[in-house]
Design an enzyme around this catalytic site. Structure first.
Site, PDB file in Angstrom:
ATOM      1  N   HIS A 102      57.136 -47.860  22.144  1.00 33.91           N
ATOM      2  CA  HIS A 102      58.166 -48.546  21.366  1.00 33.91           C
ATOM      3  C   HIS A 102      58.854 -49.636  22.183  1.00 33.91           C
ATOM      4  O   HIS A 102      59.341 -50.619  21.646  1.00 33.91           O
ATOM      5  CB  HIS A 102      59.247 -47.567  20.888  1.00 33.91           C
ATOM      6  CG  HIS A 102      58.722 -46.480  20.011  1.00 33.91           C
ATOM      7  ND1 HIS A 102      58.182 -46.733  18.778  1.00 33.91           N
ATOM      8  CD2 HIS A 102      58.639 -45.149  20.193  1.00 33.91           C
ATOM      9  CE1 HIS A 102      57.801 -45.591  18.219  1.00 33.91           C
ATOM     10  NE2 HIS A 102      58.061 -44.621  19.061  1.00 33.91           N
ATOM     11  N   HIS A 162      66.436 -50.057  28.431  1.00 38.25           N
ATOM     12  CA  HIS A 162      65.196 -50.541  27.813  1.00 38.25           C
ATOM     13  C   HIS A 162      65.449 -51.915  27.184  1.00 38.25           C
ATOM     14  O   HIS A 162      66.583 -52.390  27.175  1.00 38.25           O
ATOM     15  CB  HIS A 162      64.720 -49.534  26.758  1.00 38.25           C
ATOM     16  CG  HIS A 162      65.712 -49.338  25.668  1.00 38.25           C
ATOM     17  ND1 HIS A 162      66.636 -48.318  25.673  1.00 38.25           N
ATOM     18  CD2 HIS A 162      65.973 -50.060  24.546  1.00 38.25           C
ATOM     19  CE1 HIS A 162      67.402 -48.423  24.601  1.00 38.25           C
ATOM     20  NE2 HIS A 162      67.027 -49.462  23.898  1.00 38.25           N
ATOM     21  N   HIS A 178      64.491 -55.076  24.086  1.00 36.68           N
ATOM     22  CA  HIS A 178      64.022 -55.437  22.744  1.00 36.68           C
ATOM     23  C   HIS A 178      63.699 -56.929  22.723  1.00 36.68           C
ATOM     24  O   HIS A 178      64.421 -57.746  23.291  1.00 36.68           O
ATOM     25  CB  HIS A 178      65.107 -55.177  21.698  1.00 36.68           C
ATOM     26  CG  HIS A 178      65.492 -53.740  21.575  1.00 36.68           C
ATOM     27  ND1 HIS A 178      64.869 -52.858  20.724  1.00 36.68           N
ATOM     28  CD2 HIS A 178      66.440 -53.015  22.218  1.00 36.68           C
ATOM     29  CE1 HIS A 178      65.412 -51.662  20.835  1.00 36.68           C
ATOM     30  NE2 HIS A 178      66.381 -51.732  21.742  1.00 36.68           N
ATOM     31  N   HIS A 190      69.364 -52.907  26.635  1.00 35.42           N
ATOM     32  CA  HIS A 190      70.297 -51.846  26.248  1.00 35.42           C
ATOM     33  C   HIS A 190      70.415 -50.826  27.366  1.00 35.42           C
ATOM     34  O   HIS A 190      69.419 -50.204  27.742  1.00 35.42           O
ATOM     35  CB  HIS A 190      69.808 -51.134  24.979  1.00 35.42           C
ATOM     36  CG  HIS A 190      69.977 -51.964  23.735  1.00 35.42           C
ATOM     37  ND1 HIS A 190      69.305 -51.694  22.566  1.00 35.42           N
ATOM     38  CD2 HIS A 190      70.769 -53.043  23.504  1.00 35.42           C
ATOM     39  CE1 HIS A 190      69.674 -52.592  21.659  1.00 35.42           C
ATOM     40  NE2 HIS A 190      70.557 -53.422  22.198  1.00 35.42           N
ATOM     41  N   THR A 198      69.479 -47.775  17.473  1.00 38.43           N
ATOM     42  CA  THR A 198      68.732 -48.748  16.661  1.00 38.43           C
ATOM     43  C   THR A 198      67.293 -48.298  16.414  1.00 38.43           C
ATOM     44  O   THR A 198      66.475 -49.072  15.925  1.00 38.43           O
ATOM     45  CB  THR A 198      68.738 -50.146  17.317  1.00 38.43           C
ATOM     46  OG1 THR A 198      68.002 -50.074  18.541  1.00 38.43           O
ATOM     47  CG2 THR A 198      70.146 -50.636  17.574  1.00 38.43           C
ATOM     48  N   THR A 199      67.001 -47.051  16.767  1.00 35.22           N
ATOM     49  CA  THR A 199      65.692 -46.466  16.455  1.00 35.22           C
ATOM     50  C   THR A 199      65.936 -45.082  15.852  1.00 35.22           C
ATOM     51  O   THR A 199      67.021 -44.507  16.051  1.00 35.22           O
ATOM     52  CB  THR A 199      64.827 -46.317  17.728  1.00 35.22           C
ATOM     53  OG1 THR A 199      65.553 -45.563  18.702  1.00 35.22           O
ATOM     54  CG2 THR A 199      64.441 -47.661  18.295  1.00 35.22           C
TER      55      THR A 199
HETATM   56 ZN   LIG Z   1      67.741 -50.331  22.245  1.00 41.67          ZN
END
Ligand SMILES: [Zn+2]
Length: 377
Positions: free
Chosen positions: A114, A165, A167, A184, A263-264
């Protein structure tokens, strides 16, 4: 004669194409680390608009039903234009991220299917201090600061980072503007009675493209970025991550803060979000490398010799052969992952990038939530 050979040739061609076309959509690889944890499968293919599933315990995600979801498009009016309500300087969050140093085995860079995520095993003293009411009770939330008055009696609780992580493109937008990359840093909050079951706060850092120079803070991660899903790399001994250098200097440290969610999936709410409005810089090469790492790959096991060219008499038999071969290929992927903890064999695979990836969720409605700016002190 030709009438017998043609089906054979077609069958062989079909079988070969099944083997070579082992293209995994981002987040769906059979060796993805995301799959074994249970719950519904998800990916960023529709940027979060199809996240209607359950967690490992069978509890429904709240991605589609929640009213305090993240990310958001931070409004200009009454927020970024500074005409809205501000977080007073006495209640602003304080960041402290000393250098994180690798001993060769304590920092992992993970491609989990992801995102590219960095985790560490040894204690690190990095933290963010969050203001909460001095007389906190079991019902006091980590988002209380959003509603505290400047003269409120406050104390600070500690939020400890445990992973970060990325995005691409950014998840948060500033007045409709998006950015190439967003970092993030996820923290767990301790010291608040109501957080016994877990409270979280996330710090978001936006990146814009530089004139060409790499962002040196990211180098140690980018030099060791796994390109294949399920792959984990350890930072070499002595490698450093200076997250503190990504926090804007005090005079430019404006941030937006609001109550939001992961957000996941499962999109849990009640998180205190911070997003710095001053972007950092990355080079185009760094941006491309990230999107390649989370992009579509065509991976082939190097020593998986094509056995499917064996001639078969009917199309039906050919399909079976082709399916068996694909399954064998998948099993080998899983096998590789199970060995990953002790040994890594990414060299067994040849992976070709076939498309850059993106891993962002689209902006969510704010439903009148309080969104505040904290101005540089
Ligand atoms: Zn994130």
């Amino acid at each position: 004669m030709a009438q017998t050979i043609l089906p054979l040739l077609l069958g062989a061609l079909l079988a070969i194409s099944s083997v070579s076309a082992c293209i995994y959509k981002y987040g769906t690889s059979p060796d993805s680390l995301a799959a074994p944890h249970g719950g519904s499968h998800w990916d960023h293919g529709r940027n979060g608009e199809d996240w209607d599933g359950v967690d490992a315990a069978g509890k429904p995600w709240i991605c589609m039903s929640g009213k305090r979801q993240s990310p958001i498009n931070v409004p200009f009016s009454n927020v970024l234009d500074n005409t809205g309500s501000h977080v007073p300087s006495s209640l602003q969050t304080k960041w402290s991220y000393p250098v994180l140093v690798s001993n060769g085995s304590n920092i992992q860079v993970i491609n989990n299917g992801h995102t590219i995520q960095v985790e560490w095993t040894s204690p690190w003293t990095g933290n963010a201090k969050i203001a909460v009411p001095a007389n906190a009770t079991d019902n006091t939330t980590v988002t209380s600061v959003l509603h505290m008055k400047p003269d409120a009696r406050a104390t600070y609780v500690t939020a400890t980072p445990y992973q970060f992580h990325f995005h691409a493109t950014s998840e948060h937008l500033l007045a409709g503007r998006y950015f190439p990359l967003e970092l993030h840093i996820v923290h767990k909050v301790t010291g608040l009675p109501g957080c016994a079951k877990g409270c979280y706060t996330v710090t978001g850092i936006l990146f814009e493209l530089s004139d060409g120079a790499d962002n040196s803070v990211l180098n140690s991660i980018w030099y060791n970025m796994p390109t294949r899903e399920g792959e984990i790399k350890h930072l070499p001994k002595g490698a450093q991550i200076e997250l503190g250098r990504l926090i804007p200097k005090t005079s430019e440290r404006d941030y937006v803060t609001y109550e939001g969610s992961l957000t996941t999936p499962p999109c849990s709410e009640g998180l205190l979000w911070h997003v710095f409005t001053q972007p950092q810089k990355i080079s185009r090469a760094q941006w491309s490398q990230y999107r390649a790492a989370v992009g579509l790959k065509d991976c082939t096991l190097k020593n998986a010799t094509t056995t499917t060219t064996e001639t078969t008499n009917t199309t039906e038999t050919t399909n079976t052969t082709s399916s068996e071969h694909v399954h064998r290929h998948h099993r080998l992927h899983r096998h590789l992952l199970s060995e990953e903890a002790t040994t890594s064999h990414p060299e067994d695979y040849t992976c070709e990038i076939v498309q850059y990836g993106s891993n962002f969720r689209v902006s969510q409605l704010t439903y009148g939530r309080t969104i505040k700016v904290a101005r540089a002190i």
